[in-house]
Design a protein around this motif. Structure first.
Motif, PDB file in Angstrom:
ATOM      1  N   VAL A  86       0.875  -1.085   0.105  1.00  0.00           N
ATOM      2  CA  VAL A  86      -0.105  -0.008  -0.092  1.00  0.00           C
ATOM      3  C   VAL A  86       0.841   1.134  -0.062  1.00  0.00           C
ATOM      4  N   ILE A  87       0.735   2.158  -0.958  1.00  0.00           N
ATOM      5  CA  ILE A  87       1.523   3.347  -1.166  1.00  0.00           C
ATOM      6  C   ILE A  87       0.368   4.537  -0.754  1.00  0.00           C
ATOM      7  N   THR A  88       1.053   5.570  -0.172  1.00  0.00           N
ATOM      8  CA  THR A  88       0.443   6.756   0.115  1.00  0.00           C
ATOM      9  C   THR A  88       1.161   7.727  -0.705  1.00  0.00           C
ATOM     10  N   HIS A  89       0.635   8.482  -1.992  1.00  0.00           N
ATOM     11  CA  HIS A  89       1.283   9.372  -2.709  1.00  0.00           C
ATOM     12  C   HIS A  89       0.427  10.404  -3.003  1.00  0.00           C
ATOM     13  N   ARG A  90       0.614  11.644  -3.686  1.00  0.00           N
ATOM     14  CA  ARG A  90      -0.137  12.791  -4.235  1.00  0.00           C
ATOM     15  C   ARG A  90      -0.396  12.258  -5.674  1.00  0.00           C
ATOM     16  N   ILE A  91      -1.594  12.723  -6.156  1.00  0.00           N
ATOM     17  CA  ILE A  91      -2.095  12.494  -7.497  1.00  0.00           C
ATOM     18  C   ILE A  91      -1.643  13.944  -8.169  1.00  0.00           C
ATOM     19  N   ILE A  92      -0.762  13.721  -9.395  1.00  0.00           N
ATOM     20  CA  ILE A  92      -0.013  14.968  -9.958  1.00  0.00           C
ATOM     21  C   ILE A  92      -0.629  15.157 -11.255  1.00  0.00           C
ATOM     22  N   SER A  93      -1.320  14.056 -11.736  1.00  0.00           N
ATOM     23  CA  SER A  93      -1.887  14.185 -13.060  1.00  0.00           C
ATOM     24  C   SER A  93      -3.007  13.092 -13.131  1.00  0.00           C
ATOM     25  N   ILE A  94      -3.965  13.156 -14.417  1.00  0.00           N
ATOM     26  CA  ILE A  94      -5.144  12.594 -14.472  1.00  0.00           C
ATOM     27  C   ILE A  94      -5.429  12.313 -15.612  1.00  0.00           C
ATOM     28  N   ASP A  95      -5.429  11.033 -16.195  1.00  0.00           N
ATOM     29  CA  ASP A  95      -5.400  10.891 -17.470  1.00  0.00           C
ATOM     30  C   ASP A  95      -6.755   9.914 -17.700  1.00  0.00           C
ATOM     31  N   ARG A  96      -7.996  10.358 -17.838  1.00  0.00           N
ATOM     32  CA  ARG A  96      -9.228   9.535 -18.030  1.00  0.00           C
ATOM     33  C   ARG A  96      -9.360   9.091 -16.580  1.00  0.00           C
ATOM     34  N   GLU A  97      -9.556   7.660 -16.351  1.00  0.00           N
ATOM     35  CA  GLU A  97      -9.431   6.944 -15.016  1.00  0.00           C
ATOM     36  C   GLU A  97      -8.244   6.526 -14.479  1.00  0.00           C
ATOM     37  N   ARG A  98      -7.181   7.050 -15.202  1.00  0.00           N
ATOM     38  CA  ARG A  98      -5.677   6.538 -14.645  1.00  0.00           C
ATOM     39  C   ARG A  98      -5.009   7.764 -13.901  1.00  0.00           C
ATOM     40  N   TYR A  99      -4.390   7.466 -12.884  1.00  0.00           N
ATOM     41  CA  TYR A  99      -3.678   8.633 -12.075  1.00  0.00           C
ATOM     42  C   TYR A  99      -2.418   8.254 -11.972  1.00  0.00           C
ATOM     43  N   ILE A 100      -1.552   9.373 -12.218  1.00  0.00           N
ATOM     44  CA  ILE A 100      -0.249   9.717 -12.050  1.00  0.00           C
ATOM     45  C   ILE A 100       0.246  10.108 -10.904  1.00  0.00           C
ATOM     46  N   THR A 101       0.899   9.848  -9.830  1.00  0.00           N
ATOM     47  CA  THR A 101       1.280   9.929  -8.528  1.00  0.00           C
ATOM     48  C   THR A 101       2.709   9.982  -8.194  1.00  0.00           C
ATOM     49  N   LYS A 102       3.150  10.917  -7.096  1.00  0.00           N
ATOM     50  CA  LYS A 102       4.339  11.162  -6.888  1.00  0.00           C
ATOM     51  C   LYS A 102       4.395  11.250  -5.451  1.00  0.00           C
ATOM     52  N   GLY A 103       5.627  10.868  -4.609  1.00  0.00           N
ATOM     53  CA  GLY A 103       5.641  11.094  -3.206  1.00  0.00           C
ATOM     54  C   GLY A 103       6.136  12.623  -3.082  1.00  0.00           C
ATOM     55  N   ASP A 104       5.786  13.389  -2.247  1.00  0.00           N
ATOM     56  CA  ASP A 104       6.196  15.019  -2.103  1.00  0.00           C
ATOM     57  C   ASP A 104       7.762  14.982  -2.040  1.00  0.00           C
ATOM     58  N   ALA A 105       8.389  14.165  -1.499  1.00  0.00           N
ATOM     59  CA  ALA A 105       9.932  13.911  -1.040  1.00  0.00           C
ATOM     60  C   ALA A 105      10.598  13.396  -2.315  1.00  0.00           C
ATOM     61  N   ASN A 106       9.990  12.816  -3.122  1.00  0.00           N
ATOM     62  CA  ASN A 106      10.483  11.994  -4.436  1.00  0.00           C
ATOM     63  C   ASN A 106      10.807  12.982  -5.623  1.00  0.00           C
ATOM     64  N   ASN A 107      11.794  12.982  -6.402  1.00  0.00           N
ATOM     65  CA  ASN A 107      12.270  13.991  -7.430  1.00  0.00           C
ATOM     66  C   ASN A 107      11.501  13.545  -8.832  1.00  0.00           C
ATOM     67  N   VAL A 108      11.138  12.256  -8.717  1.00  0.00           N
ATOM     68  CA  VAL A 108      10.128  11.913 -10.054  1.00  0.00           C
ATOM     69  C   VAL A 108       8.899  11.283  -9.693  1.00  0.00           C
ATOM     70  N   ALA A 109       8.100  11.423 -10.897  1.00  0.00           N
ATOM     71  CA  ALA A 109       6.514  10.629 -10.615  1.00  0.00           C
ATOM     72  C   ALA A 109       6.758   9.299 -10.402  1.00  0.00           C
ATOM     73  N   ASP A 110       5.790   8.432  -9.971  1.00  0.00           N
ATOM     74  CA  ASP A 110       5.857   7.074  -9.818  1.00  0.00           C
ATOM     75  C   ASP A 110       5.727   6.515 -11.386  1.00  0.00           C
ATOM     76  N   THR A 111       6.526   5.412 -11.562  1.00  0.00           N
ATOM     77  CA  THR A 111       6.482   4.814 -13.024  1.00  0.00           C
ATOM     78  C   THR A 111       5.340   3.993 -13.483  1.00  0.00           C
ATOM     79  N   GLU A 112       4.422   3.792 -12.446  1.00  0.00           N
ATOM     80  CA  GLU A 112       3.279   2.872 -12.712  1.00  0.00           C
ATOM     81  C   GLU A 112       1.900   3.954 -12.512  1.00  0.00           C
ATOM     82  N   GLU A 113       1.295   3.769 -13.657  1.00  0.00           N
ATOM     83  CA  GLU A 113      -0.143   4.644 -13.428  1.00  0.00           C
ATOM     84  C   GLU A 113      -1.121   3.746 -12.397  1.00  0.00           C
ATOM     85  N   VAL A 114      -1.754   4.674 -11.717  1.00  0.00           N
ATOM     86  CA  VAL A 114      -2.778   3.970 -10.720  1.00  0.00           C
ATOM     87  C   VAL A 114      -4.147   3.936 -11.330  1.00  0.00           C
TER      88      VAL A 114
END
Length: 168
Positions: A86-114
């Motif tokens: 289980v991961i807790t991150h912020r949504i930074i982008s939305i593409d239809r029903e897919r979400y791009i997330t990123k941890g606030d302390a991370n330099n890059v977005a998560d590689t997998e869409e949610v």
């Protein structure tokens, strides 16, 4: 004044014990009966934050309480399942029903869409440090310690009640 402080301390301790029993009960129910540690109750769930990817907003050792939503928006902090974690991150982008997330302390977005079906809920409350206590209480040493503390508390408060009832 001493009675007020004693009663206040007993009340606070009682509330804390009740909250911990509820949290442990939910954890036990999800693990033993439902066989799904990510299951929630009435759309609410809680998780302990184990990494610093969301610091300083959510410190390591915090409990996050999530609530299922019908939809999620940019900047929402969500908890989701990914590869058995289980991961807790912020949504930074939305593409239809897919979400791009990123941890606030991370330099890059998560590689997998949610995907929507992976999301457990939006973070609605963060309780710093409580996660350390919950993790300790879920350990064998913690469970034994809790029973010992409750026994000592019962004996101590029982003697005080009995002492006031004695007639000389």
């Amino acid at each position: 004044m001493r009675k007020i402080i004693t009663k206040g301390g007993t009340l606070v301790l009682g509330i804390l014990v009740c909250l911990l029993i509820i949290i442990l009960g939910i954890q036990a129910y999800n693990k033993l009966i439902v066989h799904d540690e990510t299951a929630g109750i009435l759309g609410y769930n809680y998780k302990t934050v184990l990494t610093g990817s969301m610091e300083p907003v959510i410190p390591v050792g915090s409990i996050v309480i999530t609530k299922e939503q019908s939809s999620y928006e940019m900047e929402d902090i969500i908890s989701f399942q990914e590869e058995g974690s289980v991961i807790t991150h912020r949504i930074i982008s939305i593409d239809r029903e897919r979400y791009i997330t990123k941890g606030d302390a991370n330099n890059v977005a998560d590689t997998e869409e949610v995907q929507q079906k992976q999301i457990l809920g939006k973070v609605i409350l963060t309780i710093p440090l409580l996660g350390y206590l919950v993790m300790w209480l879920m350990s064998p040493v913690g469970i034994i310690s809790l029973f010992i503390i409750m026994g000592i508390w019962y004996i101590a408060t029982g003697r005080n009640r009995g002492a006031g009832n004695e007639k000389e």
